[in-house]
Write a protein that holds these residues in place. Structure first.
Motif, PDB file in Angstrom:
ATOM      1  N   ALA A  11       0.085   8.766  11.144  1.00  0.00           N
ATOM      2  CA  ALA A  11       0.232   9.347   9.774  1.00  0.00           C
ATOM      3  C   ALA A  11       0.342   7.785   8.564  1.00  0.00           C
ATOM      4  CB  ALA A  11       0.546  10.726   9.610  1.00  0.00           C
ATOM      5  N   PHE A  12       1.824   7.192   8.859  1.00  0.00           N
ATOM      6  CA  PHE A  12       2.151   6.039   8.115  1.00  0.00           C
ATOM      7  C   PHE A  12       0.705   5.129   8.031  1.00  0.00           C
ATOM      8  CE2 PHE A  12       4.322   3.093   6.663  1.00  0.00           C
ATOM      9  CZ  PHE A  12       4.511   3.521   5.601  1.00  0.00           C
ATOM     10  N   ARG A  13       0.711   5.022   8.908  1.00  0.00           N
ATOM     11  CA  ARG A  13      -0.667   4.375   9.621  1.00  0.00           C
ATOM     12  C   ARG A  13      -1.677   4.027   9.177  1.00  0.00           C
ATOM     13  NH1 ARG A  13      -1.262  -1.182  12.582  1.00  0.00           N
ATOM     14  NH2 ARG A  13       1.262  -0.802  13.131  1.00  0.00           N
ATOM     15  N   ARG A  14      -2.800   5.537   8.760  1.00  0.00           N
ATOM     16  CA  ARG A  14      -3.386   5.649   8.759  1.00  0.00           C
ATOM     17  C   ARG A  14      -3.298   5.509   6.398  1.00  0.00           C
ATOM     18  NH1 ARG A  14      -3.504  10.354  10.917  1.00  0.00           N
ATOM     19  NH2 ARG A  14      -2.693  11.934   8.868  1.00  0.00           N
TER      20      ARG A  14
ATOM     21  N   PRO B  85       0.949  -1.377  -0.549  1.00  0.00           N
ATOM     22  CA  PRO B  85      -0.281  -0.023   0.103  1.00  0.00           C
ATOM     23  C   PRO B  85       0.810   1.098  -0.471  1.00  0.00           C
ATOM     24  CG  PRO B  85       0.336  -0.792   2.232  1.00  0.00           C
ATOM     25  CD  PRO B  85       0.957  -2.025   1.521  1.00  0.00           C
ATOM     26  N   PHE B  86       0.508   2.395  -1.034  1.00  0.00           N
ATOM     27  CA  PHE B  86       1.045   3.323  -1.141  1.00  0.00           C
ATOM     28  C   PHE B  86       0.724   5.062  -0.077  1.00  0.00           C
ATOM     29  CE2 PHE B  86       5.038   4.619  -3.306  1.00  0.00           C
ATOM     30  CZ  PHE B  86       5.483   3.565  -3.542  1.00  0.00           C
ATOM     31  N   PRO B  87       1.287   5.385   0.381  1.00  0.00           N
ATOM     32  CA  PRO B  87       0.207   6.798   1.515  1.00  0.00           C
ATOM     33  C   PRO B  87      -0.193   7.594   0.061  1.00  0.00           C
ATOM     34  CG  PRO B  87       2.878   6.982   1.642  1.00  0.00           C
ATOM     35  CD  PRO B  87       2.674   5.440   1.269  1.00  0.00           C
ATOM     36  N   ALA B  88      -0.933   8.355   0.197  1.00  0.00           N
ATOM     37  CA  ALA B  88      -1.843   9.540  -0.645  1.00  0.00           C
ATOM     38  C   ALA B  88      -0.810  10.569  -0.150  1.00  0.00           C
ATOM     39  CB  ALA B  88      -2.954   9.747  -0.472  1.00  0.00           C
ATOM     40  N   ASP B  89      -0.574  10.714   0.989  1.00  0.00           N
ATOM     41  CA  ASP B  89       0.342  12.336   1.235  1.00  0.00           C
ATOM     42  C   ASP B  89       1.807  11.995   0.426  1.00  0.00           C
ATOM     43  OD1 ASP B  89       2.662  13.829   3.808  1.00  0.00           O
ATOM     44  OD2 ASP B  89       0.831  14.156   4.362  1.00  0.00           O
ATOM     45  N   GLU B  90       1.986  13.261   0.258  1.00  0.00           N
ATOM     46  CA  GLU B  90       3.335  13.314  -1.186  1.00  0.00           C
ATOM     47  C   GLU B  90       4.049  13.290  -0.434  1.00  0.00           C
ATOM     48  OE1 GLU B  90       2.689  17.542  -3.298  1.00  0.00           O
ATOM     49  OE2 GLU B  90       1.172  16.710  -4.252  1.00  0.00           O
ATOM     50  N   ARG B  91       4.509  14.036   1.424  1.00  0.00           N
ATOM     51  CA  ARG B  91       5.775  13.431   1.581  1.00  0.00           C
ATOM     52  C   ARG B  91       6.065  12.034   2.402  1.00  0.00           C
ATOM     53  NH1 ARG B  91       3.822  16.874   6.755  1.00  0.00           N
ATOM     54  NH2 ARG B  91       2.230  15.872   6.844  1.00  0.00           N
ATOM     55  N   LEU B  92       4.545  11.408   2.452  1.00  0.00           N
ATOM     56  CA  LEU B  92       4.964  10.134   2.764  1.00  0.00           C
ATOM     57  C   LEU B  92       5.498   9.409   1.969  1.00  0.00           C
ATOM     58  CD1 LEU B  92       2.689   9.626   5.463  1.00  0.00           C
ATOM     59  CD2 LEU B  92       4.694  10.078   5.478  1.00  0.00           C
ATOM     60  N   ALA B  93       4.951   9.613   0.249  1.00  0.00           N
ATOM     61  CA  ALA B  93       4.728   9.399   0.038  1.00  0.00           C
ATOM     62  C   ALA B  93       6.376   9.178  -0.958  1.00  0.00           C
ATOM     63  CB  ALA B  93       4.009   9.197  -1.638  1.00  0.00           C
TER      64      ALA B  93
ATOM     65  N   SER C 287      11.980  13.841   8.301  1.00  0.00           N
ATOM     66  CA  SER C 287      12.616  13.760   7.040  1.00  0.00           C
ATOM     67  C   SER C 287      11.383  14.733   6.621  1.00  0.00           C
ATOM     68  CB  SER C 287      12.732  12.653   5.399  1.00  0.00           C
ATOM     69  OG  SER C 287      14.088  11.899   6.057  1.00  0.00           O
ATOM     70  N   ALA C 288      10.246  13.990   6.633  1.00  0.00           N
ATOM     71  CA  ALA C 288       8.668  14.455   6.804  1.00  0.00           C
ATOM     72  C   ALA C 288       8.380  15.477   7.774  1.00  0.00           C
ATOM     73  CB  ALA C 288       7.790  13.410   6.527  1.00  0.00           C
TER      74      ALA C 288
END
Length: 286
Positions: free
Chosen positions: A212-215, A171-179, A201-202
């Motif tokens: 945020a990462f788990r969400r 699964p990939f996050p939608a948040d650009e920083r996490l992606a 880094s974020a």
């Protein structure tokens, strides 16, 4: 040269000359078919890419040989040999071939049978399902009820919900920083990546980052990182690279540490897992 042709049995054949236009023609052909299920065989060259597309039928995408990476809005899915990806109907997806790929796909109308999976997932293939799909690609579409062909197709439908799920989705996050962090990790996987480093880094606190990462992914960073390491390792192992080289390149301190991770994720050490995956089907011909 076009890779799309219709055989005397009424089935299209995809070969190494496959183009984007051929793929659009295949989808149009599929959309015009009656019947609950149809199976197709495709051969693709290394690094061939299928652009984003969707179809009204669900797809069971089986890698007879080679490794396939499928991307949907929900993440990336790796399909190594002897595995398949279930793609629900109307799910937009793109495909990349890692190495030469022999693909066998089963396309199913959503209403064909109760309890079909409603989300994308990688599944392991049983001996029975492998033999059924290899046979099904030889059969004409929409077989007459009560015939041998119809019975083969009906058994495939019955077996799809029974296939064991495998943890090969990423699964990939939608948040650009996490992606961006996730993409950087895929470019250079390392088991030493830490929550604190990713949070810095974020520009987030450790607590905010972990939430945020788990969400965004449904996984902890540790679990996501292990699955990402498998994404990096499996194509290389399937291509014949030594386990030692792959383990060390991924940053593991020892083969034993890598093997422990691999066994925990896939239920067998790399040598046994790949040996079983390479066992030929009853008929591996195209």
């Amino acid at each position: 040269m076009s890779g799309f042709a219709i055989t005397s049995s009424g089935l299209p054949v995809a070969s190494s000359g496959w183009t984007d236009e051929d793929h659009r023609r295949q989808i149009a052909w599929l959309e015009g078919l009656g019947g609950a299920i149809v199976a197709l065989a495709s051969e693709y060259p290394a690094e061939h890419r299928v652009p984003p597309h969707r179809h009204s039928r669900a797809q069971l995408l089986y890698a007879l040989s080679g490794v396939v990476v499928v991307t949907t809005v929900d993440g990336r899915w790796m399909v190594p040999p002897d595995h398949a990806l279930w793609v629900p109907a109307e799910t937009e997806h793109s495909v990349i071939m890692r190495g030469r790929v022999s693909m066998r796909s089963v396309y199913v109308r959503p209403e064909a049978i109760a309890d079909l999976p409603t989300r994308s997932r990688v599944v392991g293939f049983t001996d029975l399902m492998r033999s059924l799909v290899v046979e099904a690609v030889k059969l004409p579409p929409a077989p007459a009820p009560g015939t041998r062909s119809a019975l083969v197709m009906a058994l495939i439908l019955d077996e799809i919900p029974r296939l064991p799920e495998r943890p090969l989705g990423l699964p990939f996050p939608a948040d650009e920083r996490l992606a961006a962090l996730c993409n950087a990790f895929l470019d250079a996987p390392s088991p030493r990546a830490t929550i604190d480093a990713w949070a810095d880094s974020a520009a987030m606190s450790r607590r905010a980052f972990t939430r945020a990462f788990r969400r965004e992914t449904g996984l902890s960073l540790s679990a996501w990182r292990q699955q990402a390491s498998l994404f990096a390792a499996l194509p290389r192992l399937a291509g014949g690279e030594p386990v030692t080289s792959v383990a060390l390149d991924l940053g593991y301190d020892s083969v034993a540490a890598f093997t422990t991770m691999f066994r925990r994720m896939l239920g067998a050490p790399p040598s046994r897992y790949l040996r079983e995956s390479r066992q030929p089907a009853a008929d591996g011909s195209a």
